[in-house]
Every structure is written in structure tokens, then in C-alpha cells.
Design a protein around this motif. Structure first.
Motif, PDB file in Angstrom:
ATOM      1  N   TYR A 245       0.849  -1.184   0.000  1.00 26.16           N
ATOM      2  CA  TYR A 245       0.000   0.000   0.000  1.00 26.16           C
ATOM      3  C   TYR A 245       0.888   1.238   0.000  1.00 26.16           C
ATOM      4  O   TYR A 245       1.605   1.498   0.974  1.00 26.16           O
ATOM      5  CB  TYR A 245      -0.925   0.013   1.222  1.00 26.16           C
ATOM      6  CG  TYR A 245      -1.750   1.270   1.341  1.00 26.16           C
ATOM      7  CD1 TYR A 245      -2.823   1.512   0.459  1.00 26.16           C
ATOM      8  CD2 TYR A 245      -1.455   2.238   2.293  1.00 26.16           C
ATOM      9  CE1 TYR A 245      -3.566   2.669   0.546  1.00 26.16           C
ATOM     10  CE2 TYR A 245      -2.200   3.402   2.386  1.00 26.16           C
ATOM     11  CZ  TYR A 245      -3.251   3.615   1.507  1.00 26.16           C
ATOM     12  OH  TYR A 245      -3.990   4.769   1.594  1.00 26.16           O
ATOM     13  N   ASN A 246       0.850   1.978  -1.094  1.00 29.40           N
ATOM     14  CA  ASN A 246       1.678   3.191  -1.234  1.00 29.40           C
ATOM     15  C   ASN A 246       3.150   2.922  -0.895  1.00 29.40           C
ATOM     16  O   ASN A 246       3.789   3.683  -0.163  1.00 29.40           O
ATOM     17  CB  ASN A 246       1.152   4.326  -0.336  1.00 29.40           C
ATOM     18  CG  ASN A 246      -0.089   4.977  -0.928  1.00 29.40           C
ATOM     19  OD1 ASN A 246      -0.464   4.682  -2.068  1.00 29.40           O
ATOM     20  ND2 ASN A 246      -0.732   5.841  -0.157  1.00 29.40           N
ATOM     21  N   GLY A 247       3.631   1.785  -1.387  1.00 25.22           N
ATOM     22  CA  GLY A 247       5.037   1.447  -1.180  1.00 25.22           C
ATOM     23  C   GLY A 247       5.359   0.886   0.191  1.00 25.22           C
ATOM     24  O   GLY A 247       6.521   0.671   0.524  1.00 25.22           O
ATOM     25  N   GLN A 248       4.313   0.642   1.009  1.00 28.27           N
ATOM     26  CA  GLN A 248       4.525   0.102   2.352  1.00 28.27           C
ATOM     27  C   GLN A 248       3.834  -1.249   2.477  1.00 28.27           C
ATOM     28  O   GLN A 248       2.718  -1.432   1.977  1.00 28.27           O
ATOM     29  CB  GLN A 248       3.964   1.076   3.385  1.00 28.27           C
ATOM     30  CG  GLN A 248       4.338   0.739   4.813  1.00 28.27           C
ATOM     31  CD  GLN A 248       3.893   1.819   5.788  1.00 28.27           C
ATOM     32  OE1 GLN A 248       3.544   2.919   5.370  1.00 28.27           O
ATOM     33  NE2 GLN A 248       3.912   1.517   7.066  1.00 28.27           N
ATOM     34  N   LYS A 249       4.482  -2.192   3.135  1.00 28.54           N
ATOM     35  CA  LYS A 249       3.889  -3.517   3.336  1.00 28.54           C
ATOM     36  C   LYS A 249       2.965  -3.471   4.557  1.00 28.54           C
ATOM     37  O   LYS A 249       3.379  -3.081   5.653  1.00 28.54           O
ATOM     38  CB  LYS A 249       4.990  -4.561   3.584  1.00 28.54           C
ATOM     39  CG  LYS A 249       5.944  -4.749   2.409  1.00 28.54           C
ATOM     40  CD  LYS A 249       5.314  -5.531   1.290  1.00 28.54           C
ATOM     41  CE  LYS A 249       6.333  -5.880   0.210  1.00 28.54           C
ATOM     42  NZ  LYS A 249       5.690  -6.446  -0.981  1.00 28.54           N
TER      43      LYS A 249
END
Length: 397
Positions: free
Chosen positions: A274-278
Motif C-alpha cells: 500500500y503506497n510502497g509500504q507492506k
């Protein structure tokens, strides 16, 4: 008599700490540890006993646990942290010569799977170290196993049919909330059902089998068959059992919310980007749902949990129903927590008491039903979870 370390500062940890503090003749030194020390400090303030020590610890880290155990030197650890952390805590206990007790069996973080094999595998190591590990000492698992052992000891030559029935007839006035850790709760309910019959395990769809059961002081409630870990140990330790099942009640509104949560992917336990975050969807959901610790103040109604047993005594068939009803409001008045936390935290304290009194002290890894049930049953009546018996009545199952 003994030093105790409670790991976990959620609802169950809060109740366990209150009850441990009430029994200062048994528990002479107390420490509460959690990832967030301020939560432990808040429990100490609520109890009003400044002698209780607190500490911060990451229960995922054997190294941190070992350092804490070596500094406090507890005789027994009450593990009311997350089930994912059982093995790291058991490992630290072995390294430091500390006895162990928990309320829920180990499960891996990446799979909703309940099995005792991981913890039973520690039996020889605990035995060789002269340490006792007591598994599943909440209510179910926990008291449900003690009830079964008590029935086997006093009322049956052979237990043939065992049904554990768990009803929460309380109302917390929230649109949707879970009564204990949402991550564990939702994982448990959304997996496939399973029960034991004629020597084998039979799998069902999630909540596929259900029927109304009548609960004392509550009346009929739709009850759903699901798999619960104590079925594994009870069918092993009482081999005369022909069928063992576990039933739990859920309201329609709860089930509707649960279905939507699953349908939109929020019950997933795998990582997404999500937006480059796990993030793990279920862990995100946990963060936005009501905290189970905060439900107690407006919680009305009661729980009813028990064992319905059919078997043989002196060649004749008999039935037996043993149960406890617990008021959410009474639990809140005493500990600031609701009844589901209370029914788990009180037995955890009693199990540690049984160990420190020398009544449940046996090197190795054991489930609660493998010990003498009588002194535990006596303490349930004294510590706020009185039990009731009914003989030779229709069990509805």
C-alpha cells in the motif's frame, strides 16, 4: 510463596494481574511486562499496589526475554501475550530455568492454524530441565479441560460425547467489536470448522453447522460449530471419547460484518503493498476496531461457558452439564475489564497458583486436564467463577 512475571498488558493480562495481586499469600513478588511499559504502569495504578514492578519487553525476542528473566528471576511466567509468541517465551524459560503457563496454543503468524505439536515438542526439554509448562489455562481452553477431567474423575467410567458450549449474551453497544484481540478472534472464526468423531477429524465449512442451544439464565441462542484447540488435547487424553465438538454463539449483526470483512479482503493475513509500504489487512483492521479493553464500561449481560457430557457410569448412560455464567458488569466493577477477559484471566492466575502451591508441578509440557482438577475447581468458586452442575438432563446435542 513465589515470584510471578505476567507477559501481556491487554484485557486478559489486566485481569490476571488484578487476581494475582488479590492473592498475595501465594504471589509474593509480581512483575508485568509488555512491549509498551506505560500499559503495564496503567495496570499497576488501577490495582493500586506500587510494589508491582513493570518492564518493557519484546516477546518476539528470546534475547530480550532472557535478559528480563535473568534480572527479575521469576519462578513462573504467565504468558498472556499473543499466541505467535508462545515458542519464544518457552525458549527463554528453558534458557533461564523458569516455569511456564499460557492460555492459548501457538500458531504461526502467516497461517491461521491451531495445533499443539509445536509446544508438545518441548516436552522432553522441559522434563530434562525439571521445569513445568502448563498449556491452555484460560477458560476454553482451560476450564473446559478441567471440567472434563473433573467429570471423568467423579462421574463417569467412560466419557463418550463431549460438547463444549460457549455463549456470550452480552451487549457492548458497538456496531462491531471483538471481545479479545481482533486479529486472533477473526482468524479463529473464519477458518474451517472441525470436530472429532470415531477416531478421525471431520472438516466443515466455516460456521456451516449451527443450531439453537439453550443456555442457563439466557435462553436459546444460535450456536455455531467451529474448531477449538482443546479438542485436540482432550481427545488424546480421554481416549474413550467417541465425538468431541465446540460450539460458540454469534449474533446476526456480527456475522454480517464478518462476512463483509472477508468479502472485501480485510480478513487477509498476507502482506499487501500500500503506497510502497507492506501492510497486513487484518492487522490494519485491528488498529481501527474498538479495543477489547475499552468495552467493559457499557457492557451488559453475561457469558455462559460449559461442557455437556454423555457417557457411562456403572454400566448405565448418564449426562452431565457443568458451566459458569459470568456477568460483564460484575467483571468490570472488579477489574475494569469485560467478562470475556475475566473468564480467561482468572483461570490463568489459578493455574499459576496451582503450580506455586505444588499441586500442579510436574516436569514436562502438559495440558490442564492432565492434572488433578479438584483444587482448581475449588479455587474457581473462591476467585469469581463459580460453577454449577446439572445431571441427567437433555443436553440438546
Amino acid at each position: 510463596m513465589g515470584k510471578v512475571l505476567i507477559i501481556g498488558a491487554g484485557g486478559v493480562g489486566t485481569v490476571a494481574a488484578f487476581k494475582v495481586a488479590q492473592n498475595s499469600d501465594v504471589f509474593t513478588d509480581i512483575m508485568i511486562a509488555s512491549r509498551t511499559k506505560s500499559k503495564c504502569d496503567a495496570i499497576v495504578k488501577a490495582i493500586g499496589n506500587p510494589d508491582i514492578k513493570t518492564a518493557a519487553v519484546d516477546a518476539d525476542s528470546v534475547e530480550e526475554l532472557v535478559a528480563l528473566f535473568n534480572s527479575f528471576k521469576p519462578e513462573i511466567v504467565i504468558n498472556v501475550a499473543l499466541p505467535y509468541q508462545d515458542l519464544t517465551i518457552m525458549e527463554a524459560c528453558l534458557q533461564c530455568g523458569v516455569n511456564y503457563l499460557d492460555t492459548a496454543n501457538y500458531e504461526p503468524k502467516d497461517e491461521a492454524h491451531f495445533e499443539y505439536s509445536w509446544q508438545w515438542a518441548y516436552h522432553e526439554r522441559f522434563k530434562e530441565a525439571g521445569l513445568t509448562a502448563i498449556l491452555g489455562c484460560g477458560f476454553d481452553p482451560g476450564v473446559s479441560g478441567v471440567y472434563t477431567a473433573y467429570a471423568a474423575k467423579h462421574y463417569f467410567d467412560e466419557i463418550h460425547y463431549l460438547d463444549i458450549v460457549d455463549c456470550n449474551a452480552g451487549n457492548h453497544h458497538k456496531a462491531f467489536a471483538t471481545n479479545f484481540n481482533p486479529e486472533i478472534n477473526i482468524r479463529e472464526i473464519t477458518q474451517k470448522g472441525r470436530y472429532y468423531e470415531d477416531g478421525k477429524w471431520i472438516e466443515t465449512g466455516a460456521l456451516e453447522i449451527h443450531k439453537p442451544l439453550t443456555y442457563p439464565n439466557i435462553g436459546p441462542r444460535e450456536s455455531y460449530l467451529l474448531y477449538h484447540e482443546e479438542l485436540e488435547s482432550l481427545t488424546k487424553n480421554f481416549p474413550t471419547i467417541k465425538r468431541a465438538r465446540f460450539w460458540m454463539t454469534f449474533g446476526q449483526e456480527y456475522l454480517t460484518h464478518l462476512r463483509v470483512i472477508q468479502n472485501i479482503g480485510m480478513a487477509r493475513i498476507d502482506e499487501i503493498d500500500y503506497n510502497g509500504q507492506k501492510i497486513v489487512p487484518l492487522q490494519f483492521l485491528k488498529a481501527v476496531l474498538p479495543n477489547p479493553q475499552d468495552l467493559g464500561e457499557n457492557y451488559e449481560g453475561e457469558t455462559s461457558i460449559g461442557c455437556r457430557i454423555r457417557g457411562i457410569k456403572d454400566g448405565k448412560e448418564r449426562t452431565y452439564y457443568v458451566y459458569n455464567n459470568c456477568s460483564h458488569q460484575e467483571a468490570y466493577k472488579e477489574t475494569g475489564m469485560q467478562g470475556v477477559s475475566y473468564t480467561t484471566g482468572v483461570p490463568a492466575m489459578i493455574g499459576a497458583m496451582m503450580f506455586l502451591k505444588g499441586l500442579w508441578r510436574r516436569p514436562g509440557v502438559w495440558n490442564v486436564e492432565q492434572f488433578d482438577p479438584d483444587p482448581f475447581m475449588e479455587q474457581l468458586n473462591k476467585q469469581g467463577l463459580p460453577w454449577h452442575e446439572e445431571f441427567d438432563k437433555n443436553l440438546e446435542l
